[in-house]
Design a protein around this motif. Structure first.
Motif, mmCIF file in Angstrom:
data_model
loop_
_atom_site.group_PDB
_atom_site.id
_atom_site.type_symbol
_atom_site.label_atom_id
_atom_site.label_comp_id
_atom_site.label_asym_id
_atom_site.label_seq_id
_atom_site.Cartn_x
_atom_site.Cartn_y
_atom_site.Cartn_z
ATOM 1 N N PHE A 4 0.842 -1.186 0.000
ATOM 2 C CA PHE A 4 0.000 0.000 0.000
ATOM 3 C C PHE A 4 0.874 1.233 0.000
ATOM 4 N N SER A 8 -2.572 5.745 0.666
ATOM 5 C CA SER A 8 -3.747 4.909 0.831
ATOM 6 C C SER A 8 -3.686 4.063 2.102
ATOM 7 N N HIS A 9 -2.627 4.188 2.851
ATOM 8 C CA HIS A 9 -2.444 3.383 4.054
ATOM 9 C C HIS A 9 -3.182 3.997 5.239
ATOM 10 N N ASN A 57 -10.460 0.072 -0.313
ATOM 11 C CA ASN A 57 -9.062 -0.341 -0.161
ATOM 12 C C ASN A 57 -8.759 -0.836 1.245
ATOM 13 N N GLU A 58 -9.434 -0.261 2.235
ATOM 14 C CA GLU A 58 -9.175 -0.648 3.618
ATOM 15 C C GLU A 58 -9.553 -2.104 3.880
ATOM 16 N N GLN A 61 -6.573 -4.062 2.871
ATOM 17 C CA GLN A 61 -5.540 -3.851 3.884
ATOM 18 C C GLN A 61 -5.858 -4.657 5.146
ATOM 19 N N LEU A 65 -3.498 -7.668 6.649
ATOM 20 C CA LEU A 65 -2.942 -7.601 8.001
ATOM 21 C C LEU A 65 -3.436 -8.753 8.877
ATOM 22 N N GLU A 70 -5.797 -11.949 0.113
ATOM 23 C CA GLU A 70 -6.407 -10.910 -0.706
ATOM 24 C C GLU A 70 -7.928 -11.030 -0.624
ATOM 25 N N ASP A 114 -10.249 3.308 10.258
ATOM 26 C CA ASP A 114 -8.986 4.035 10.394
ATOM 27 C C ASP A 114 -8.972 4.668 11.791
#
Length: 129
Positions: A4, A8-9, A57-58, A61, A65, A70, A114
């Motif tokens: 990422f 975008s992180h 996108n999160e 991610q 994590l 994916e 986030d």
């Protein structure tokens, strides 16, 4: 593993309703809830995990994590479980704001957002290393 860009992180954290009785979860507990291995929280209540829509996108991610997979692999996993009658995927939310709202309104809901979006309506229960 997915990569990422800094822009975008997000620093993702797992949240719960402040009245859920949950102070924290381990990574294994989060995995078990989001992968459908358990449906109950430590306090015995049925859990309601909230997931972001696949277009976010999160979500990619989060699963990178959490379990190193994916989104396509996660979707395939849930398709197999759903087809065999062994479970159903987490409730889908369209945005982090919706995740916050659902968790704030439901005592048994957990979600991920986030860290910058945290507010007094929810409790932080897990932070990724």
């Amino acid at each position: 593993m997915l990569l990422f860009s800094e822009s975008s992180h997000a620093e993702l954290v797992v949240i719960a309703n402040p009245h859920s009785g949950i102070d924290k979860l381990s990574k294994d507990e989060v995995i078990n809830l989001y992968m459908g291995r358990t449906r109950k929280l430590a306090n015995g209540m049925n859990a309601m995990p909230i997931d972001l829509n696949s277009s976010e996108n999160e979500k990619a991610q989060f699963y990178a994590l959490l379990v190193g997979k994916e989104v396509a692999e996660i979707n395939s996993y849930w398709a197999r479980l759903r087809f065999s009658g062994q479970g159903s995927p987490p409730v889908q939310a369209e945005s982090m704001e919706e995740v916050l709202r659902i968790v704030a309104e439901n005592k048994t809901a957990i979600g991920y957002v986030d860290k910058k979006k945290l507010d007094k309506r929810v409790r932080l229960i897990y932070v990724f290393d």
